[in-house]
Design a protein around this motif. Structure first.
Motif, PDB file in Angstrom:
ATOM      1  N   ALA A  24       0.840  -1.195   0.000  1.00  0.00           N
ATOM      2  CA  ALA A  24       0.000   0.000   0.000  1.00  0.00           C
ATOM      3  C   ALA A  24       0.878   1.249   0.000  1.00  0.00           C
ATOM      4  N   GLN A  25       1.998   1.203   0.751  1.00  0.00           N
ATOM      5  CA  GLN A  25       2.915   2.340   0.775  1.00  0.00           C
ATOM      6  C   GLN A  25       3.537   2.575  -0.598  1.00  0.00           C
ATOM      7  N   GLU A  26       3.878   1.471  -1.267  1.00  0.00           N
ATOM      8  CA  GLU A  26       4.447   1.563  -2.611  1.00  0.00           C
ATOM      9  C   GLU A  26       3.426   2.186  -3.577  1.00  0.00           C
ATOM     10  N   PHE A  27       2.164   1.768  -3.447  1.00  0.00           N
ATOM     11  CA  PHE A  27       1.089   2.290  -4.301  1.00  0.00           C
ATOM     12  C   PHE A  27       0.949   3.803  -4.085  1.00  0.00           C
ATOM     13  N   ALA A  28       0.858   4.205  -2.819  1.00  0.00           N
ATOM     14  CA  ALA A  28       0.694   5.626  -2.503  1.00  0.00           C
ATOM     15  C   ALA A  28       1.885   6.441  -3.003  1.00  0.00           C
ATOM     16  N   SER A  29       3.087   5.894  -2.846  1.00  0.00           N
ATOM     17  CA  SER A  29       4.255   6.672  -3.257  1.00  0.00           C
ATOM     18  C   SER A  29       4.349   6.735  -4.782  1.00  0.00           C
ATOM     19  N   ALA A  30       3.834   5.694  -5.473  1.00  0.00           N
ATOM     20  CA  ALA A  30       3.816   5.734  -6.943  1.00  0.00           C
ATOM     21  C   ALA A  30       2.908   6.862  -7.429  1.00  0.00           C
ATOM     22  N   ILE A  31       1.798   7.066  -6.713  1.00  0.00           N
ATOM     23  CA  ILE A  31       0.879   8.147  -7.081  1.00  0.00           C
ATOM     24  C   ILE A  31       1.540   9.510  -6.882  1.00  0.00           C
ATOM     25  N   LEU A  32       2.260   9.657  -5.767  1.00  0.00           N
ATOM     26  CA  LEU A  32       2.919  10.931  -5.509  1.00  0.00           C
ATOM     27  C   LEU A  32       4.072  11.172  -6.483  1.00  0.00           C
ATOM     28  N   ASP A  33       4.850  10.111  -6.754  1.00  0.00           N
ATOM     29  CA  ASP A  33       6.024  10.256  -7.612  1.00  0.00           C
ATOM     30  C   ASP A  33       5.673  10.648  -9.031  1.00  0.00           C
ATOM     31  N   VAL A  34       4.540  10.129  -9.490  1.00  0.00           N
ATOM     32  CA  VAL A  34       4.148  10.425 -10.853  1.00  0.00           C
ATOM     33  C   VAL A  34       3.954  11.939 -11.017  1.00  0.00           C
ATOM     34  N   PRO A  73       8.293   6.487 -13.773  1.00  0.00           N
ATOM     35  CA  PRO A  73       7.327   6.646 -12.671  1.00  0.00           C
ATOM     36  C   PRO A  73       5.892   6.323 -13.109  1.00  0.00           C
ATOM     37  N   ARG A 131       5.523   2.613 -13.283  1.00  0.00           N
ATOM     38  CA  ARG A 131       5.411   2.074 -11.931  1.00  0.00           C
ATOM     39  C   ARG A 131       3.976   2.208 -11.418  1.00  0.00           C
ATOM     40  N   LEU A 132       3.341   3.342 -11.685  1.00  0.00           N
ATOM     41  CA  LEU A 132       1.964   3.544 -11.233  1.00  0.00           C
ATOM     42  C   LEU A 132       1.013   2.613 -11.995  1.00  0.00           C
ATOM     43  N   ASN A 151       1.148  -0.664 -10.419  1.00  0.00           N
ATOM     44  CA  ASN A 151       0.404  -0.698  -9.152  1.00  0.00           C
ATOM     45  C   ASN A 151      -1.090  -0.850  -9.391  1.00  0.00           C
ATOM     46  N   VAL A 198      -4.411  10.036 -13.105  1.00  0.00           N
ATOM     47  CA  VAL A 198      -3.781  10.516 -11.878  1.00  0.00           C
ATOM     48  C   VAL A 198      -2.780  11.617 -12.236  1.00  0.00           C
ATOM     49  N   LEU A 199      -2.058  11.408 -13.337  1.00  0.00           N
ATOM     50  CA  LEU A 199      -1.070  12.386 -13.795  1.00  0.00           C
ATOM     51  C   LEU A 199      -1.734  13.706 -14.178  1.00  0.00           C
ATOM     52  N   ALA A 218      -3.245   9.473  -2.525  1.00  0.00           N
ATOM     53  CA  ALA A 218      -2.171   8.707  -1.897  1.00  0.00           C
ATOM     54  C   ALA A 218      -2.390   8.590  -0.387  1.00  0.00           C
ATOM     55  N   ILE A 269      -4.989   6.023   0.538  1.00  0.00           N
ATOM     56  CA  ILE A 269      -4.476   4.654   0.473  1.00  0.00           C
ATOM     57  C   ILE A 269      -3.716   4.312   1.759  1.00  0.00           C
ATOM     58  N   LEU A 270      -2.906   5.268   2.237  1.00  0.00           N
ATOM     59  CA  LEU A 270      -2.145   5.015   3.459  1.00  0.00           C
ATOM     60  C   LEU A 270      -3.067   4.942   4.677  1.00  0.00           C
TER      61      LEU A 270
END
Lengths: 200, 200
Positions: free
Chosen positions: A42-52, B8, B11-12, B15, B34-35, B46, B49-50
Motif C-alpha cells: 500500500a505504501q508503494e502504491f501511494a508513493s507511486a501516485i505521488l512520484d508520478v 514513474p 510504476r503507477l 500498481n 492521476v497524472l 495517496a 491509500i495510506l
C-alpha cells in the motif's frame, strides 16, 4: 443510503470513483483490495501516485510527459525532425509508438478545442507548436486528432494557422477498421472509406 | 515490448494492474488520469491509500473492518445478538446491510477453506467464532458463504464444529435469482429451486 463502510474506506472508494471508467462498485472492490494488501504494498502504491506528480513533467519540445529533460523521442537522433504528428494526449503518443512505423516527431496538445467544455485554443499547446515551426525544419504536420467534432474542429483550426507558413498539413485516413466486418460499419465511415479508396 | 512510458508512470500503471479486475489498458488509463489530476488531488488519493491501512483494523468481535473500537453492528444495542451470519469477507457484510432486512450480528471469516490456494481452516477466523459461541447467547448461526466448492466446504466444516454446541446452523436458500429468466438458469440451480419450493 446509510454508510456501511468505515470512513477511511469510504474516502478511498471516493478517490477510486473519481477515475473515469470506474464505477462505485469497481471502486469499492479496489478499495477493499488495497485494504487487504500488505502495508508495504500500500505504501508503494501511494508513493507511486505521488512520484508520478513530482517526477514527471512535460517535455519542453513536444509537451509529452517525461521524467527526463527531453522525452525519448525528442532526444533521439534517429527520428525524422521534418515531420510532426499532432495528437490530443500523451496516451496517443504511446499508441503511435506501438505501431513501430512512425519515425517522425510528436506534438501533444493536451486537449481538444471544445467550446461546450469551455476549452479554447489558448488552453492547448498550439502556441508552443507554432514556435516549433519557425525555423523551417518541419516540412509536414500530420493532424492525428480523433475523428470527432472536437478533433475535426481542432485539426481545422491548427491547419489554418500552419498552412500559411508553407508547411504541408495532412490528416489521418478515414476508413474501415482492419479486421472489422463491413456489416458493422456506419454509413459515414463507409462513405469515407469509399471516397478514400486506393488502387490495388 | 519497449517501454514508451516514463518510469514513474510505468510504476503507477503496475500498481493499478495489481488490482484484480484491472487490466493493463485500464491501469494505463487510470495512471494517466492521476497524472492529469491537480497535485492536491493526487496527494489526497495517496493519503487515502495510506490511511485505510493505518486507521482501519478488525473489529475484535466480528472481525469486520472498522475505524472504531467496535464496529457499528457489534456496538449497536438494536441488533439481535442471538443470531450470527457468517460471511467470507467484509464486502459481504456491506451487501447484507444494504438489504436492511437482517438484524443479527456477523462474523467475517476473511477467506474460505481452499486447499488448492493453500488456505486452511486455521488461517480463517474460525477459532474467534467458536470463542463467541461459548456464552450461550447465540442460538443460530447462518452460513452465508458463496455457493461454490470452497464456500460449501467451509460451511460444512464450520457446521460440524458448531452443531455439537447445540446451536442451530442454517444455510442461505438456493434458488432462482429474482428477476432472472428461467431459460438462463443452470440445471443445478433449477433443481435446487425445485427442491426448496415453498407454498404460496
Amino acid at each position: 443510503m446509510p454508510q456501511y463502510n468505515a470512513e477511511p474506506l469510504e474516502r478511498l472508494i471516493n478517490n477510486f470513483s473519481r477515475l473515469s471508467g470506474v464505477g462505485r462498485k469497481g471502486a469499492t472492490r479496489m478499495a477493499y483490495q488495497v485494504l487487504a494488501m500488505d502495508e508495504k504494498d500500500a505504501q508503494e502504491f501511494a508513493s507511486a501516485i505521488l512520484d508520478v506528480h513530482t517526477k514527471i513533467k512535460r517535455c519542453p519540445v513536444c509537451r509529452n510527459y517525461t521524467d527526463k529533460d527531453l522525452c525519448p523521442v525528442c532526444s533521439s537522433a534517429r527520428r525524422d525532425s521534418s515531420v510532426i504528428c499532432i495528437v490530443e494526449s500523451p496516451r496517443d503518443v504511446a499508441t503511435f509508438e506501438k505501431t513501430r512505423e512512425y519515425k517522425g516527431m510528436y506534438h501533444v496538445l493536451h486537449g481538444l478545442i471544445s467550446p461546450l467544455d469551455g476549452i479554447s485554443a489558448e488552453q492547448l499547446t498550439i502556441k508552443e507548436l507554432l514556435d516549433r515551426l519557425k525555423d523551417d525544419t518541419v516540412k509536414e504536420v500530420i493532424m492525428a486528432t480523433s475523428p470527432t467534432i472536437e478533433g475535426e474542429t481542432t485539426a481545422m483550426y491548427i491547419s489554418r494557422l500552419v498552412k500559411p507558413l508553407g508547411i504541408k498539413v495532412t490528416r489521418l485516413a478515414y476508413g474501415l477498421p482492419v479486421g472489422a466486418s463491413l456489416e458493422y460499419a456506419d454509413e459515414v465511415t463507409l462513405y469515407r472509406a469509399l471516397e478514400g479508396r486506393t488502387e490495388i
